[in-house]
Design an enzyme around this catalytic site. Structure first.
Site, mmCIF file in Angstrom:
data_model
loop_
_atom_site.group_PDB
_atom_site.id
_atom_site.type_symbol
_atom_site.label_atom_id
_atom_site.label_comp_id
_atom_site.label_asym_id
_atom_site.label_seq_id
_atom_site.Cartn_x
_atom_site.Cartn_y
_atom_site.Cartn_z
ATOM 1 N N ASP A 18 -66.026 -9.417 1.173
ATOM 2 C CA ASP A 18 -66.095 -10.224 2.405
ATOM 3 C C ASP A 18 -64.672 -10.501 2.904
ATOM 4 O OD1 ASP A 18 -69.087 -10.927 2.129
ATOM 5 O OD2 ASP A 18 -68.229 -11.588 0.229
ATOM 6 N N GLU A 259 -67.919 -2.156 -0.225
ATOM 7 C CA GLU A 259 -67.833 -1.671 1.156
ATOM 8 C C GLU A 259 -66.427 -1.181 1.500
ATOM 9 O OE1 GLU A 259 -69.852 -4.054 4.056
ATOM 10 O OE2 GLU A 259 -68.427 -3.558 5.633
HETATM 11 O O1 TRH Z 1 -65.308 -6.462 -4.338
HETATM 12 P P1 TRH Z 1 -66.447 -5.699 -3.793
HETATM 13 O O2 TRH Z 1 -67.487 -5.378 -4.751
HETATM 14 O O3 TRH Z 1 -67.067 -6.491 -2.579
HETATM 15 C C1 TRH Z 1 -68.445 -6.524 -2.298
HETATM 16 C C2 TRH Z 1 -68.821 -5.597 -1.196
HETATM 17 O O4 TRH Z 1 -68.032 -5.739 -0.060
HETATM 18 C C3 TRH Z 1 -70.263 -5.808 -0.829
HETATM 19 O O5 TRH Z 1 -70.631 -4.979 0.238
HETATM 20 C C4 TRH Z 1 -70.467 -7.247 -0.447
HETATM 21 O O6 TRH Z 1 -71.762 -7.460 -0.076
HETATM 22 C C5 TRH Z 1 -70.082 -8.093 -1.623
HETATM 23 O O7 TRH Z 1 -68.722 -7.851 -1.969
HETATM 24 C C6 TRH Z 1 -70.290 -9.554 -1.346
HETATM 25 O O8 TRH Z 1 -65.930 -4.294 -3.184
HETATM 26 P P2 TRH Z 1 -65.081 -3.921 -1.883
HETATM 27 O O9 TRH Z 1 -65.860 -4.141 -0.648
HETATM 28 O O10 TRH Z 1 -64.576 -2.581 -2.107
HETATM 29 O O11 TRH Z 1 -63.850 -4.925 -1.888
HETATM 30 C C7 TRH Z 1 -62.796 -4.801 -2.781
HETATM 31 C C8 TRH Z 1 -61.492 -5.133 -2.083
HETATM 32 O O12 TRH Z 1 -60.453 -5.244 -3.056
HETATM 33 C C9 TRH Z 1 -61.048 -4.051 -1.107
HETATM 34 O O13 TRH Z 1 -60.508 -4.654 0.065
HETATM 35 C C10 TRH Z 1 -59.932 -3.319 -1.852
HETATM 36 C C11 TRH Z 1 -59.354 -4.453 -2.644
HETATM 37 N N1 TRH Z 1 -58.570 -4.074 -3.846
HETATM 38 C C12 TRH Z 1 -57.199 -4.310 -3.841
HETATM 39 O O14 TRH Z 1 -56.647 -4.778 -2.850
HETATM 40 N N2 TRH Z 1 -56.476 -3.988 -4.955
HETATM 41 C C13 TRH Z 1 -57.033 -3.427 -6.054
HETATM 42 O O15 TRH Z 1 -56.326 -3.152 -7.046
HETATM 43 C C14 TRH Z 1 -58.449 -3.176 -6.028
HETATM 44 C C15 TRH Z 1 -59.107 -2.546 -7.218
HETATM 45 C C16 TRH Z 1 -59.181 -3.520 -4.916
#
Ligand code: TRH
Length: 364
Positions: A18, A259
């Site tokens: 989010d 996402e």
């Molecule tokens: O963390 P998530 O599992 O978030 C989820 C999804 O968005 C899902 O659709 C939603 O319904 C739920 O949350 C509530 O996965 P997502 O979306 O990939 O978000 C991870 C974020 O973390 C993304 O912006 C990339 C960031 N990230 C970093 O900045 N550094 C890192 O080292 C890693 C591994 C991720």
């Protein structure tokens, strides 16, 4: 193009997605010169993505974005003829919503990403709200009839520049890993998954390969997942969101989730395995099927994605072994590259959104 003022509202339901989507959107709007304020109810999650954020400060700014802790939004006013983005139906503060009617604001609900075809019919539809302002549903998506995907204008150029540099140096700078002995291309993988992923199947497949595979795991390593045989499991630090792409660009295969990391992995143009966010009544499985139909992965990669999401260790072991075999791997790489190009030929979400806003603000 007129510069606009955006207020983005975000409640953190779970994980990083989010905050991650809202932060990326706000940064991109600010980089284009638009006013961008992000109201968020959990600054500690945003601070994980952006180390410049201090979770103890109610109002601050970073990357040209003004960031406010949600309670302060209760006292804020909507910007005159501004765009109010309610992320993922998070429900605006009622006092703030009341100020919107007299200020000619455009109200947009930014929806979760889905590849299902029904989103095309709902994208852009209005629904009149209690304050007399219509709320428009904005659906990101993979087809021209949706609102597109977040993609910064300079992303492809940055990827090409980065990948022209030595991968070992990039990885060392990003993760601090001692990179001597880095395996040949094809054998560096990122594992960003939910704790219930069938990592035992992954471990079994990668432990019995002829050459070493490095599995980079940001944050907590699932208990029990460890180096064995030809598999080296390497914990790495969680990198700031502004550098997350660089991490994906160092890897040959990216296991991603949710996402935002899915979309980033698509732009990396290399094979990826997606773990979808789980929903009640297995609703996510329909979403996954719809996405796989659009992805058109070669069969072993499709089977791997299904097994990964069904938490089927034996299916993962079998399908991953098949997907990494030279012919299957080349076919997967080529399809990823094609799909990524196809998607990046379309307008990105921010440009689509700006068009949408200009059109609707003119009408009102
Ligand atoms: O963390 P998530 O599992 O978030 C989820 C999804 O968005 C899902 O659709 C939603 O319904 C739920 O949350 C509530 O996965 P997502 O979306 O990939 O978000 C991870 C974020 O973390 C993304 O912006 C990339 C960031 N990230 C970093 O900045 N550094 C890192 O080292 C890693 C591994 C991720």
């Amino acid at each position: 193009m007129n510069l606009l003022n955006f207020d983005i509202f975000c409640r953190v339901v779970d994980n990083y997605g989010d905050a991650g989507v809202c932060w990326r959107l706000a940064r991109q709007l600010a980089a284009l010169g638009h006013g961008a304020r992000l109201w968020i109810d959990d600054l500690s999650v945003l601070a994980r993505l952006e180390p410049g954020i201090d979770p103890a400060r109610d109002l601050q700014s970073a990357h040209g974005v003004q960031v406010g802790a949600w309670p302060a939004a209760e006292q804020a006013q909507a910007p005159e003829r501004g765009v109010v983005i309610e992320a993922f139906a998070c429900a605006l503060p009622s006092r703030y919503a009341a100020t919107m009617a007299t200020r000619g604001c455009l109200w947009i609900n930014l929806e979760y990403l889905s590849a299902e075809s029904w989103v095309e019919g709902c994208h852009g539809l209005p629904s009149l709200q209690a304050n007399g302002v219509p709320k428009y549903f904005y659906f990101p998506g993979f087809t021209p009839a949706t609102g597109g995907l977040l993609r910064e204008p300079d992303l492809a150029a940055r990827r090409r520049q980065a990948q022209a540099r030595d991968r070992r140096e990039r990885l060392r700078a990003l993760t601090g890993l001692p990179v001597d002995g880095l395996p040949a291309p094809g054998r560096v993988m990122l594992l960003f998954c939910y704790p219930d992923a069938p990592w035992a199947g992954l471990q079994a497949a990668l432990a019995q390969r002829e050459e070493d595979t490095w599995l980079l795991v940001p944050g907590a390593v699932p208990p029990g997942l460890n180096s064995r045989g030809s598999l080296r499991v390497l914990p790495i630090p969680f990198v700031p969101q502004t550098r997350f792409d660089e991490l994906l660009w160092c890897c040959d295969l990216n296991f991603v989730r949710g996402e935002d990391s899915l979309v980033r992995a698509l732009w990396a143009r290399t094979p990826l395995v997606w773990q979808i966010y789980r929903q009640a009544d297995d609703a996510h499985l329909d979403k996954l099927d719809a996405w796989l139909d659009r992805a058109r992965w070669p069969e072993p990669a499709r089977a791997l994605t299904l097994a990964w999401n069904r938490r089927d260790d034996e299916g993962v072991r079998r399908a991953l072994t098949q997907a990494l075999a030279p012919d299957a791997w080349r076919a997967w790489q080529s399809r990823c590259d094609d799909w990524s190009r196809e998607l990046s030929d379309r307008p990105d979400l921010v440009h689509d959104l700006l068009d949408f806003c200009q059109n609707h603000l003119q009408k009102s």
